[in-house]
Scaffold this active site. Structure first.
Site, short mmCIF file in Angstrom:
data_model
loop_
_atom_site.label_atom_id
_atom_site.label_comp_id
_atom_site.label_asym_id
_atom_site.label_seq_id
_atom_site.Cartn_x
_atom_site.Cartn_y
_atom_site.Cartn_z
N GLY A 14 0.88 -1.07 -0.82
CA GLY A 14 -0.13 -0.08 0.31
C GLY A 14 0.74 1.22 0.29
O GLY A 14 1.83 1.05 0.63
N ARG A 75 0.86 -5.17 -5.52
CA ARG A 75 1.09 -6.26 -5.31
C ARG A 75 1.08 -6.95 -6.05
O ARG A 75 0.84 -6.69 -6.89
CB ARG A 75 -0.23 -6.43 -4.27
N ASP A 106 4.40 -5.40 5.92
CA ASP A 106 4.82 -6.87 6.45
C ASP A 106 5.02 -7.09 5.57
O ASP A 106 5.80 -8.65 5.00
CB ASP A 106 4.14 -7.13 7.26
N THR A 129 4.30 1.68 6.21
CA THR A 129 3.22 1.65 6.13
C THR A 129 2.35 2.22 7.00
O THR A 129 2.63 2.87 8.47
CB THR A 129 3.65 0.00 6.71
N ILE A 130 1.60 2.34 6.59
CA ILE A 130 0.63 3.52 7.32
C ILE A 130 0.06 2.42 8.45
O ILE A 130 -0.46 2.85 9.34
CB ILE A 130 -0.94 3.94 6.33
N ASP A 131 0.14 1.07 8.64
CA ASP A 131 -0.94 0.01 8.65
C ASP A 131 -0.28 0.23 10.76
O ASP A 131 -0.41 -0.36 11.65
CB ASP A 131 -1.06 -0.76 8.71
N ASP A 133 2.28 -1.41 11.05
CA ASP A 133 1.90 -2.67 12.69
C ASP A 133 2.82 -4.12 12.71
O ASP A 133 3.14 -5.36 12.30
CB ASP A 133 1.12 -3.55 11.76
N ARG A 179 -7.09 -3.98 9.59
CA ARG A 179 -7.32 -5.62 8.97
C ARG A 179 -7.74 -6.41 10.59
O ARG A 179 -8.39 -6.94 11.35
CB ARG A 179 -7.28 -6.31 8.27
P1 ATP Z 1 1.00 -2.74 3.63
O1 ATP Z 1 1.44 -2.92 4.91
O2 ATP Z 1 0.78 -1.24 2.85
O3 ATP Z 1 -0.30 -3.14 3.03
P2 ATP Z 1 2.65 -4.60 2.32
O4 ATP Z 1 3.88 -4.53 2.04
O5 ATP Z 1 2.11 -5.22 3.72
O6 ATP Z 1 2.11 -3.48 2.71
P3 ATP Z 1 1.47 -6.37 0.61
O7 ATP Z 1 0.51 -6.52 0.00
O8 ATP Z 1 1.03 -7.90 2.05
O9 ATP Z 1 2.24 -5.44 1.24
O10 ATP Z 1 3.01 -7.46 0.08
C1 ATP Z 1 3.22 -6.50 -0.41
C2 ATP Z 1 4.12 -7.60 -1.96
O11 ATP Z 1 5.09 -8.24 -1.16
C3 ATP Z 1 3.43 -9.04 -2.13
O12 ATP Z 1 1.92 -7.92 -3.35
C4 ATP Z 1 4.00 -9.83 -3.18
O13 ATP Z 1 4.44 -9.66 -3.93
C5 ATP Z 1 5.18 -9.67 -1.86
N1 ATP Z 1 5.11 -10.74 -0.60
C6 ATP Z 1 4.48 -10.94 0.13
N2 ATP Z 1 4.18 -11.72 1.23
C7 ATP Z 1 5.58 -12.87 0.01
C8 ATP Z 1 5.56 -13.97 0.47
N3 ATP Z 1 5.43 -14.53 1.89
N4 ATP Z 1 7.23 -14.80 -0.27
C9 ATP Z 1 7.13 -13.72 -0.93
N5 ATP Z 1 7.04 -12.27 -1.84
C10 ATP Z 1 5.52 -11.43 -1.04
#
Ligand code: ATP
Length: 411
Positions: A14, A75, A106, A129-131, A133, A179
């Site tokens: 995000g 994503r 995360d 991340t704004i979350d 978490d 969430r």
């Molecule tokens: P936000 O907290 O803003 O949602 P985030 O980094 O947690 O950010 P995610 O959509 O969970 O957002 O993860 C971003 C991208 O990281 C995913 O679209 C994917 O490409 C990659 N990713 C997440 N989990 C895995 C994993 N277990 N193995 C490989 N790549 C991953």
């Protein structure tokens, strides 16, 4: 470990305020360490699909106070497969990238851990991340600005609701992102100040949500006052573990990653209260405005994102890998913070949630300790660059744009 020559930078997951500040700091610090820099578009998707460009000092001019990320974000399901990561690695090699800086939450850091362990690539993460978490850091860049927006919007909604004289009693329900963790929702409590009485109720996903109990509480409050404002996390769940948003029509929608789409919690509750209590209700979903509202960016937040970005390059140059640069709180008053390097393998897989002791006994408000934790993070302001009465954005194709002059490049 061989000396790094070329470092790639990407933003993923995000969008979060401060991502541009981090990109700028990473790029400028890398150049001063005599690394080449490559910008990777749309997070891991750009790595898999080879959307990689040279980055120079001027490419990151004039971007700190702008919202969004000039690298865009995404994503990417393909990166979650071994084949996808192999493609990503092959593209890195094509561009001679020998280290990566990833900015995201995360999921992004989990992906980085996986990628680094398979291909022995130095990767340094920035918890953007704004979350808010993630474990290991006092807070995440992006959170302070989103919290500032949520508190401001809550104040505005309260002022609007209080100022208008309705014939019927009036219940407003604000839905905030989160969430499983209620950091953002709790920030609505910052609106309680000399000039605003704050919301009447705040519900976080950390505490089971009793739907009938909520309606009863509203009923009792309506006996004492005409206007009520309640704030709820999108992820509040019943004691049986069902998301409240799952009660809404069309709630079976899941995203490409199989997550239930978190929307409709406030709207469901507003309809229920209206039908049970016969009062006027309004559901307000802050939705993506929470992460997109750059006009409400916190200076502390953006400045910290910049510091973390610079520290990331220092860590990479010193040979760190599989780490993220995190923020330590040194003092609250005056607020001071510093950065340190944290092993990403020590990050627990579950999200960092709001401690129960920072939520009141009834489970319907945050405590002063919670507010004391968030308040320093929303301080200061970055005035947006205004053009023709509107904030200037960066949502244009970067290759065609000159950030220094803030104009389209001449063909
Ligand atoms: P936000 O907290 O803003 O949602 P985030 O980094 O947690 O950010 P995610 O959509 O969970 O957002 O993860 C971003 C991208 O990281 C995913 O679209 C994917 O490409 C990659 N990713 C997440 N989990 C895995 C994993 N277990 N193995 C490989 N790549 C991953």
């Amino acid at each position: 470990m061989a000396k790094i020559k070329t470092i790639g930078v990407l933003t993923s997951g995000g969008d979060a305020p401060g991502m541009n500040a981090a990109i700028r700091a990473v790029t400028r610090a890398a150049i001063s360490h005599e690394f080449n820099v490559k910008g990777i578009y749309r997070g891991y998707r750009g790595l898999v699909e080879n959307e990689i460009v040279d980055f120079h000092a001027e490419d990151v001019s004039n971007i700190i106070h702008r919202g969004g990320t000039i690298l865009r974000t995404a994503r990417c399901k393909e990166f979650m497969t071994p084949e996808g990561r192999q493609k990503a690695y092959d593209n890195m090699r094509k561009h001679d990238i020998d280290a990566l800086v990833v900015i995201g939450g995360d999921g992004t850091l989990t992906g980085a851990k996986q990628f680094a362990s398979e291909f022995d690539i130095p990767i340094v993460g920035i918890p953007g991340t704004i979350d808010n978490d993630l474990y290991g850091t006092d807070h995440c860049p992006g959170f302070g600005s989103a919290a500032k927006y949520i508190a401001t919007s809550t104040k505005e909604i309260i002022r609007d609701a209080m100022g208008f004289s309705y014939k019927k009693k009036n219940v407003n329900i604000i839905e905030v992102m989160g969430r499983n963790a209620g950091w953002l929702t709790g920030a609505a409590g910052l609106s309680r100040s000399e000039d605003c009485e704050g919301p009447d109720l705040i519900y976080l996903p950390e505490v089971a949500f009793d739907i009938a109990g909520f309606v009863q509480t509203i009923k009792e409050l309506l006996e004492k006052k005409d206007v009520i404002v309640a704030v709820v996390s999108e992820g509040i769940k019943t004691p049986e573990g069902k998301y409240v948003c799952e009660y809404t029509a069309g709630s079976s929608t899941t995203d490409a990653f199989g997550h239930i789409q978190m929307t409709g919690t406030a709207s469901y509750l507003a309809q229920l209260v209206q039908s049970e209590l016969g009062c006027k209700t309004r559901a307000i979903e802050l939705s993506t405005l929470q992460r997109a509202a750059a006009h409400m960016a916190s200076r502390v937040d953006v400045d910290e994102a910049f510091s973390v970005g610079g520290a990331t390059i220092k860590a990479a140059d010193e040979g760190s890998s599989g780490v993220m640069v995190v923020i330590d709180r040194v003092s609250d008053d005056p607020y001071q913070s510093t950065t340190h390097v944290f092993d990403v393998h020590r990050i627990a897989n579950d999200e960092k949630v709001v401690p129960r002791k920072w939520i009141n006994k009834a489970g319907n408000y945050v405590t002063e300790e919670f507010l004391d934790y968030v308040r320093p993070l929303i301080q200061g302001h970055y005035t947006p660059m205004m053009v023709e009465g509107l904030p200037r954005h960066l949502n244009v194709n970067m290759k065609d744009y000159d950030w220094v002059t803030d104009t389209k490049k001449k063909k």
